[in-house]
Design an enzyme around this catalytic site. Sequence first.
Site, short mmCIF file in Angstrom:
data_model
loop_
_atom_site.label_atom_id
_atom_site.label_comp_id
_atom_site.label_asym_id
_atom_site.label_seq_id
_atom_site.Cartn_x
_atom_site.Cartn_y
_atom_site.Cartn_z
N THR A 1 -0.93 -0.58 -4.60
CA THR A 1 -2.03 0.39 -4.70
C THR A 1 -1.52 1.62 -5.47
OG1 THR A 1 -1.47 1.38 -2.55
CG2 THR A 1 -3.17 -0.33 -2.55
N ASP B 1 0.85 -1.19 0.00
CA ASP B 1 0.00 0.00 0.00
C ASP B 1 0.89 1.23 0.00
OD1 ASP B 1 -2.02 1.79 0.10
OD2 ASP B 1 -2.79 1.19 2.07
N ALA B 2 1.24 1.69 -1.20
CA ALA B 2 2.10 2.86 -1.34
C ALA B 2 1.39 3.97 -2.11
CB ALA B 2 3.41 2.48 -2.02
N LYS B 3 0.25 3.66 -2.69
CA LYS B 3 -0.60 4.64 -3.39
C LYS B 3 0.22 5.56 -4.28
CE LYS B 3 -4.41 4.60 -0.10
NZ LYS B 3 -3.83 3.78 0.97
N ARG B 4 0.98 4.95 -5.18
CA ARG B 4 1.80 5.75 -6.08
C ARG B 4 0.98 6.25 -7.27
NH1 ARG B 4 4.76 5.55 -1.91
NH2 ARG B 4 6.97 5.11 -2.11
#
Length: 281
Positions: A127, A97-100
Amino acid sequence: MSGLQPFGARLRRAMDERGPLCVGIDPHASLLAEWGLNDDVAGLERFSRTVVEAVADRVAVLKPQSAFFERFGSRGVAVLEKTVREAREAGALVVMDAKRGDIGSTMAAYAESFLRKDAPLFSDALTVSPYLGYGSLSPAVALARESGTGLFVLALTSNPEGGEVQHAVRPDGRTVGATMLAHLSAENAGEEPLGSFGAVVGATLGDLSSYDLDINGPLLAPGIGAQGAKAADLPAVFGAAVRNVVPNVSRGVLRHGPRMVALRDAADRFADEVRAAVGAV
Ligand SMILES: O=C(O)c1cc(=O)[nH]c(=O)n1[C@@H]1O[C@H](COP(=O)(O)O)[C@@H](O)[C@H]1O
């Protein structure tokens, strides 16, 4: 390149064998304190190792939240690398979960950081944020296809602020969130048993029947536990698409630590509730 089956197929099998629950590894400073650990790298490492040892052999997915590791700089990232490796070795799929999200040429480098087989942080899925335009994610889509990994694209997030972007109506009458779901549906077309390109759709959002959630891909559903949603809500929120839902619980499980048996019991309880809810559809 990697010899891995596509992420969607691996996830479907894991969901069938272990149930669909995803446990989040979110080492909040407040949780470290509750566990009697220092807010330092040693505390972070102890926390993460305990969660992996407690649940990686029983849940389908573990989702480490990168921010809580990045907080400690390079030594925190080293703990994240170890956490991902150990979780995968224990048989869980890891969603980083790094939402790049960035312009395409930079997005390619983010994708290589997490989805290239020999990357130190190699994970089964990542993510990503599509709010620089869905097309900006195409280097990540291409690398995921090549390496047998997947993406979870933020479509309808669990936080109340998300609506001002995701519910905005485009000139063609569709909302921005619905457009992201349509892109994913196209990405997953024809894939069996499940496509590798998932959407993040909050379990907190109430009735989503106005959205077409049938994207032939997984729906990562955070919001159960600390954010107020319950496993029993899933059928009402997701309708028939509930069969592809991967519900995430982070604090709702983690607050039961540091005893491993208590963490395991909490994960098992959520897993049972989810199975009961999904099975009831
Ligand atoms: O992508 C995510 O995982 C995510 C998307 C979203 O819409 N809402 C959301 O809460 N998350 C993440 O899911 C986790 C939820 O944690 P808990 O509220 O403690 O269960 C956190 O790591 C969030 O960053």
